[in-house]
Design a protein around this motif. Sequence first.
Motif, PDB file in Angstrom:
ATOM      1  N   ARG A 264       0.839  -1.210   0.000  1.00 47.33           N
ATOM      2  CA  ARG A 264       0.000   0.000   0.000  1.00 47.33           C
ATOM      3  C   ARG A 264       0.872   1.257   0.000  1.00 47.33           C
ATOM      4  N   LEU A 265       1.913   1.232   0.834  1.00 47.39           N
ATOM      5  CA  LEU A 265       2.799   2.389   0.926  1.00 47.39           C
ATOM      6  C   LEU A 265       3.508   2.650  -0.402  1.00 47.39           C
ATOM      7  N   ALA A 266       4.020   1.604  -1.031  1.00 49.24           N
ATOM      8  CA  ALA A 266       4.755   1.765  -2.287  1.00 49.24           C
ATOM      9  C   ALA A 266       3.854   2.324  -3.383  1.00 49.24           C
ATOM     10  N   LEU A 267       2.621   1.794  -3.493  1.00 47.12           N
ATOM     11  CA  LEU A 267       1.683   2.283  -4.505  1.00 47.12           C
ATOM     12  C   LEU A 267       1.361   3.759  -4.277  1.00 47.12           C
ATOM     13  N   PHE A 268       1.059   4.118  -3.034  1.00 48.52           N
ATOM     14  CA  PHE A 268       0.704   5.483  -2.678  1.00 48.52           C
ATOM     15  C   PHE A 268       1.865   6.432  -2.949  1.00 48.52           C
ATOM     16  N   ASP A 269       3.052   6.064  -2.508  1.00 52.82           N
ATOM     17  CA  ASP A 269       4.215   6.942  -2.678  1.00 52.82           C
ATOM     18  C   ASP A 269       4.605   7.089  -4.142  1.00 52.82           C
ATOM     19  N   PHE A 270       4.401   6.053  -4.953  1.00 50.44           N
ATOM     20  CA  PHE A 270       4.744   6.169  -6.363  1.00 50.44           C
ATOM     21  C   PHE A 270       3.805   7.157  -7.063  1.00 50.44           C
ATOM     22  N   LEU A 271       2.511   7.072  -6.788  1.00 47.13           N
ATOM     23  CA  LEU A 271       1.562   7.975  -7.439  1.00 47.13           C
ATOM     24  C   LEU A 271       1.819   9.431  -7.064  1.00 47.13           C
ATOM     25  N   LEU A 272       2.232   9.659  -5.825  1.00 48.91           N
ATOM     26  CA  LEU A 272       2.496  11.025  -5.363  1.00 48.91           C
ATOM     27  C   LEU A 272       3.952  11.412  -5.500  1.00 48.91           C
ATOM     28  N   GLN A 273       4.814  10.428  -5.772  1.00 46.82           N
ATOM     29  CA  GLN A 273       6.265  10.629  -5.790  1.00 46.82           C
ATOM     30  C   GLN A 273       6.746  11.217  -4.459  1.00 46.82           C
ATOM     31  N   VAL A 274       6.358  10.536  -3.395  1.00 44.44           N
ATOM     32  CA  VAL A 274       6.872  10.831  -2.060  1.00 44.44           C
ATOM     33  C   VAL A 274       8.158  10.024  -1.888  1.00 44.44           C
ATOM     34  N   ASN A 328       2.652  13.690   3.373  1.00 43.60           N
ATOM     35  CA  ASN A 328       2.327  13.130   2.062  1.00 43.60           C
ATOM     36  C   ASN A 328       2.294  14.160   0.933  1.00 43.60           C
ATOM     37  N   ALA A 329       2.948  15.314   1.138  1.00 45.42           N
ATOM     38  CA  ALA A 329       2.856  16.364   0.113  1.00 45.42           C
ATOM     39  C   ALA A 329       3.382  15.894  -1.236  1.00 45.42           C
ATOM     40  N   GLY A 330       4.420  15.074  -1.237  1.00 43.81           N
ATOM     41  CA  GLY A 330       4.920  14.538  -2.493  1.00 43.81           C
ATOM     42  C   GLY A 330       5.431  15.602  -3.439  1.00 43.81           C
ATOM     43  N   ARG A 331       5.475  15.236  -4.718  1.00 41.07           N
ATOM     44  CA  ARG A 331       6.047  16.121  -5.745  1.00 41.07           C
ATOM     45  C   ARG A 331       5.126  16.155  -6.959  1.00 41.07           C
ATOM     46  N   PRO A 332       4.175  17.077  -6.961  1.00 41.66           N
ATOM     47  CA  PRO A 332       3.242  17.135  -8.096  1.00 41.66           C
ATOM     48  C   PRO A 332       3.918  17.496  -9.408  1.00 41.66           C
ATOM     49  N   GLN A 333       5.049  18.214  -9.347  1.00 40.97           N
ATOM     50  CA  GLN A 333       5.716  18.652 -10.568  1.00 40.97           C
ATOM     51  C   GLN A 333       6.913  17.763 -10.940  1.00 40.97           C
ATOM     52  N   HIS A 334       7.080  16.641 -10.260  1.00 36.75           N
ATOM     53  CA  HIS A 334       8.219  15.776 -10.572  1.00 36.75           C
ATOM     54  C   HIS A 334       8.107  15.278 -12.013  1.00 36.75           C
ATOM     55  N   PRO A 335       9.152  15.446 -12.834  1.00 39.47           N
ATOM     56  CA  PRO A 335       9.045  15.096 -14.258  1.00 39.47           C
ATOM     57  C   PRO A 335       8.855  13.601 -14.466  1.00 39.47           C
ATOM     58  N   GLU A 336       8.095  13.287 -15.489  1.00 38.76           N
ATOM     59  CA  GLU A 336       7.753  11.895 -15.760  1.00 38.76           C
ATOM     60  C   GLU A 336       8.990  11.068 -16.115  1.00 38.76           C
ATOM     61  N   GLU A 337       9.961  11.698 -16.760  1.00 40.25           N
ATOM     62  CA  GLU A 337      11.162  10.941 -17.147  1.00 40.25           C
ATOM     63  C   GLU A 337      12.049  10.627 -15.947  1.00 40.25           C
ATOM     64  N   LYS A 338      11.734  11.201 -14.771  1.00 39.93           N
ATOM     65  CA  LYS A 338      12.522  10.938 -13.573  1.00 39.93           C
ATOM     66  C   LYS A 338      11.713  10.222 -12.493  1.00 39.93           C
ATOM     67  N   LEU A 339      10.656   9.553 -12.886  1.00 39.05           N
ATOM     68  CA  LEU A 339       9.853   8.851 -11.891  1.00 39.05           C
ATOM     69  C   LEU A 339      10.710   7.866 -11.111  1.00 39.05           C
TER      70      LEU A 339
END
Length: 418
Positions: A264-274, A328-339
Amino acid sequence: MAQRLWRRTGLKPPAPAALGVLLALALLALTRLPPLPDRPPHPLPASSPPGPRREAAAPLSGGRARSKRLPVPPTLLQRDHPPGWGRRRRWGVLGDAPPWLSDDDLQKMRLLAGGQVVSKTRVPAHGQVLRVGLRAVGDAEEDASPASPEGDCWDGRCGLIKRPGDLYEVLAFHLDRVLGLNRSLPAVARRFTSHLLPYSYTDGSLRPIIWWAPDLRHLEDANNDQNSCALGWLQYQAMLRPRRPTQAGRDGPCSSIARGEWSRLALFDFLLQVHDRLDRYCCGFQPDPSEPCMEEMLHEKCRNPAELVLVHILVRRSAPSRLVFIDNAGRPQHPEEKLNFRLLQGIDSFPAVAVATLRSGRLQSLLLESLRVDRELWESQGGAKGLRPLLRTIDRRARILLRYIQERNLTVFEDSPR
């Protein structure tokens, strides 16, 4: 014919002179009536449409019309609302709250959004975060004002006010609920006016406030108090391997946490890039020089995995097998090529409900339905139009994650009933 009628009644017909007198009296009465007006005494405004009279709208300047309010439908009266929100800011004003927000969620959200600030205290090592005690609407002062800020928090009436730049945490909370994870703490957006708060908190800026869980378990180590258990990267990867019934596995760090929690944590953090929890060193992508992991020289430790540790791994004393997701603020602007795919390393299955929601193609619409409940956030972002770019970013990451699952033939697991 007329003579016959008078004979049947037994009365004599009136004489012509009498008829003349009656006619003269009738004309005299008509001359004494008041004249008719040229137009109605109370004309309708030219712009008023026909139909029932409507209540005047409240002026935008904040004044209120003096006309009586129309009756409020019972469905709107079922949900109370804090003072000052007005009729448009009642929870569920656009319809019933979505089913993934529980009654407990809504109660805590109302407390965070409208509770009166009655105390404040600084959070150690978090200079821009304030913990505040809140008095719920309708609470008596003697019942809701403890002798110390700690009393508020043990009663579950505390919140963390964070920076304006952390508003993404509110969206993260709704994402957590939409996906059925239920591991984040309730969060809302709010503007503060309390005289107890510093001016920087009352200057009109919108800030997130997150419910404070009173029973979070912290390590006693002052340098590692943001964890419930100390866990290194290599230990974490070992935990994710198929379990063997050994004593060492049962007694290892964080052994009380159920295995599915890490998925659950991995899925959540990947979508938000936390990155802060599983990869605070930015080992999974090439960071920019301005990244904290570069400024604090953490990235250099990626060469030695034995030095890497996880942070913000927290559980509650009341549920030690379940993770609590914070920061959980994460990175909304994190570039897709650097996921950062390192967040998914070692995970071989994902929760079925969350994956089904991602596959449904309705993630954006479900998030919009949920975010409407938070009127402050909704209006500050310009409604659906303003939120769409962020939601499209999350949706694209979701499709990438689904492709990752498919290409590796990873499985899903059903959530155990609770």
